[in-house]
Write an enzyme that holds these catalytic residues in place. Structure first.
Site, PDB file in Angstrom:
ATOM      1  N   SER A   7       0.850  -1.198   0.000  1.00  7.90           N
ATOM      2  CA  SER A   7       0.000   0.000   0.000  1.00  7.90           C
ATOM      3  C   SER A   7       0.884   1.247   0.000  1.00  7.90           C
ATOM      4  O   SER A   7       1.755   1.386   0.852  1.00  7.90           O
ATOM      5  CB  SER A   7      -0.893   0.028   1.244  1.00  7.90           C
ATOM      6  OG  SER A   7      -1.408   1.348   1.429  1.00  7.90           O
ATOM      7  N   ASP A  34      -4.820   2.929  -2.485  1.00  8.97           N
ATOM      8  CA  ASP A  34      -5.980   3.118  -1.587  1.00  8.97           C
ATOM      9  C   ASP A  34      -6.735   4.384  -1.950  1.00  8.97           C
ATOM     10  O   ASP A  34      -6.332   5.488  -1.599  1.00  8.97           O
ATOM     11  CB  ASP A  34      -5.488   3.195  -0.130  1.00  8.97           C
ATOM     12  CG  ASP A  34      -5.180   1.820   0.417  1.00  8.97           C
ATOM     13  OD1 ASP A  34      -4.083   1.641   0.979  1.00  8.97           O
ATOM     14  OD2 ASP A  34      -6.032   0.928   0.267  1.00  8.97           O
ATOM     15  N   HIS A  67      -7.828  -0.339  -4.677  1.00  8.15           N
ATOM     16  CA  HIS A  67      -8.797  -0.595  -3.603  1.00  8.15           C
ATOM     17  C   HIS A  67      -9.697   0.628  -3.497  1.00  8.15           C
ATOM     18  O   HIS A  67      -9.283   1.664  -2.977  1.00  8.15           O
ATOM     19  CB  HIS A  67      -8.020  -0.852  -2.293  1.00  8.15           C
ATOM     20  CG  HIS A  67      -8.915  -1.027  -1.101  1.00  8.15           C
ATOM     21  ND1 HIS A  67      -8.438  -0.963   0.187  1.00  8.15           N
ATOM     22  CD2 HIS A  67     -10.246  -1.264  -0.988  1.00  8.15           C
ATOM     23  CE1 HIS A  67      -9.430  -1.148   1.027  1.00  8.15           C
ATOM     24  NE2 HIS A  67     -10.543  -1.337   0.346  1.00  8.15           N
ATOM     25  N   ASP A 179      -6.066  -6.972   4.351  1.00 10.45           N
ATOM     26  CA  ASP A 179      -5.611  -5.587   4.231  1.00 10.45           C
ATOM     27  C   ASP A 179      -5.750  -4.821   5.541  1.00 10.45           C
ATOM     28  O   ASP A 179      -6.867  -4.590   6.013  1.00 10.45           O
ATOM     29  CB  ASP A 179      -6.457  -4.904   3.147  1.00 10.45           C
ATOM     30  CG  ASP A 179      -5.994  -3.499   2.847  1.00 10.45           C
ATOM     31  OD1 ASP A 179      -6.680  -2.811   2.070  1.00 10.45           O
ATOM     32  OD2 ASP A 179      -4.962  -3.078   3.410  1.00 10.45           O
ATOM     33  N   GLY A 180      -4.574  -4.485   6.136  1.00  6.92           N
ATOM     34  CA  GLY A 180      -4.625  -3.615   7.315  1.00  6.92           C
ATOM     35  C   GLY A 180      -3.908  -4.231   8.506  1.00  6.92           C
ATOM     36  O   GLY A 180      -4.302  -5.293   8.975  1.00  6.92           O
ATOM     37  N   GLY A 181      -2.882  -3.543   8.984  1.00  4.87           N
ATOM     38  CA  GLY A 181      -2.182  -4.015  10.194  1.00  4.87           C
ATOM     39  C   GLY A 181      -1.350  -5.260   9.963  1.00  4.87           C
ATOM     40  O   GLY A 181      -1.076  -6.020  10.891  1.00  4.87           O
TER      41      GLY A 181
HETATM   42  C1  DX5 Z   1      -6.825   1.219   4.905  1.00  3.43           C
HETATM   43  C2  DX5 Z   1      -6.197   0.721   3.602  1.00  3.43           C
HETATM   44  C3  DX5 Z   1      -5.034  -0.197   3.839  1.00  3.43           C
HETATM   45  C4  DX5 Z   1      -3.926   0.459   4.644  1.00  3.43           C
HETATM   46  C5  DX5 Z   1      -2.836  -0.556   4.920  1.00  3.43           C
HETATM   47  O1  DX5 Z   1      -8.073   1.794   4.626  1.00  3.43           O
HETATM   48  O2  DX5 Z   1      -7.149   0.025   2.841  1.00  3.43           O
HETATM   49  O3  DX5 Z   1      -4.525  -0.618   2.567  1.00  3.43           O
HETATM   50  O4  DX5 Z   1      -3.383   1.544   3.921  1.00  3.43           O
HETATM   51  O5  DX5 Z   1      -1.874   0.108   5.660  1.00  3.43           O
HETATM   52  P1  DX5 Z   1      -1.168  -0.592   6.924  1.00  3.43           P
HETATM   53  O6  DX5 Z   1      -0.408  -1.740   6.340  1.00  3.43           O
HETATM   54  O7  DX5 Z   1      -0.303   0.503   7.446  1.00  3.43           O
HETATM   55  O8  DX5 Z   1      -2.242  -1.031   7.846  1.00  3.43           O
HETATM   56 ZN    ZN Z   2      -6.341  -0.967   1.047  1.00  2.00          ZN
END
Ligand code: DX5
Ligand code: ZN
Length: 219
Positions: A7, A34, A67, A179-181
């Site tokens: 991302s 994103d 996304h 996706d996320g964390g």
């Molecule tokens: C959140 C996005 C994710 C996020 C991932 O709305 O969809 O793609 O940017 O970022 P990290 O890896 O920092 O959680």
């Molecule tokens: Zn995303």
């Protein structure tokens, strides 16, 4: 085989192009774009992400994974189809009814992209089972959509396991993307739960060596 989709949401201002070149050299499998419209989620990254994606398309042949965190899916597809993404994913929760979900799926296909459907953490996975035969990717949000740098919500692992079981039992051809964390601590459980595409932003962009972290996330 697990793939990594980086991302670029949190890319540092002024370091965009060197970061994109380094990510390309580190062999990220996808650039994860994103797109936020300030309505479906609070932030608005729309024009910045379109600019970044257009630039990436000019300098790289690495697949682009869009996304869409937007209410107006079709006009976002019109805008982002211009960067010839490999995947365009929209949110189930952005659709008023079943017909709109199906229309969005077909509209993305008409733009020659693989289709992804995404669900927020609080959406039950059963709600999208009926659409799975028509999509290529299911993007499970492991954080609340809207910003990077959040902590993975553990409950979503059960959801990934449930989806993975359903996909196997129904012989579906589907990539399961989380996706996320996602980082070196959470990636093993996410893969074990059944994901084969991992989205990571912060964990990769803050690493000294992109290739090392990308290879470790995949291993
Ligand atoms: C959140 C996005 C994710 C996020 C991932 O709305 O969809 O793609 O940017 O970022 P990290 O890896 O920092 O959680
Ligand atoms: Zn995303």
């Amino acid at each position: 085989m697990v793939e990594v989709s980086t991302s670029i949401l949190s890319v540092k201002k002024g370091e965009e192009s060197e970061t994109f070149f380094e990510l390309e050299a580190a062999k990220t499998d996808y650039f994860h774009i994103d797109v936020m419209d300030g309505k479906f989620v609070q932030k608005n990254t729309y024009s910045k992400m379109l600019e970044y994606a257009s630039y990436i398309r000019r300098i790289s042949s690495t697949p682009i994974d869009v996304h869409l965190m937007v209410e107006d899916v079709k006009s976002a597809v019109d805008d982002f189809a211009s960067v010839e993404p490999n995947i365009i994913t929209f949110h189930y929760e952005a659709c008023k009814n079943k017909q709109e979900v199906l229309d969005n799926i077909n509209y993305i296909k008409e733009n020659h992209c693989r289709v992804g459907i995404s669900v927020k953490p609080e959406t039950n996975i059963e709600e999208i089972y009926e659409f799975l035969p028509y999509v290529h990717v299911c993007l499970i949000m492991t954080v609340e959509p809207g910003k990077g740098g959040q902590i993975l919500i553990n409950d979503t692992l059960k959801k990934i396991k449930k989806l993975s079981k359903y996909v196997k039992e129904n012989n579906l051809e589907l990539d399961i993307e989380a996706d996320g964390g996602i980082n070196l601590n959470t990636a093993p459980e996410v893969k074990k739960a059944g994901c084969n595409i991992l989205v990571a932003g912060t964990a990769i962009l803050m690493a000294k060596d992109f290739k090392v972290i990308i290879d470790e996330l995949k291993s």
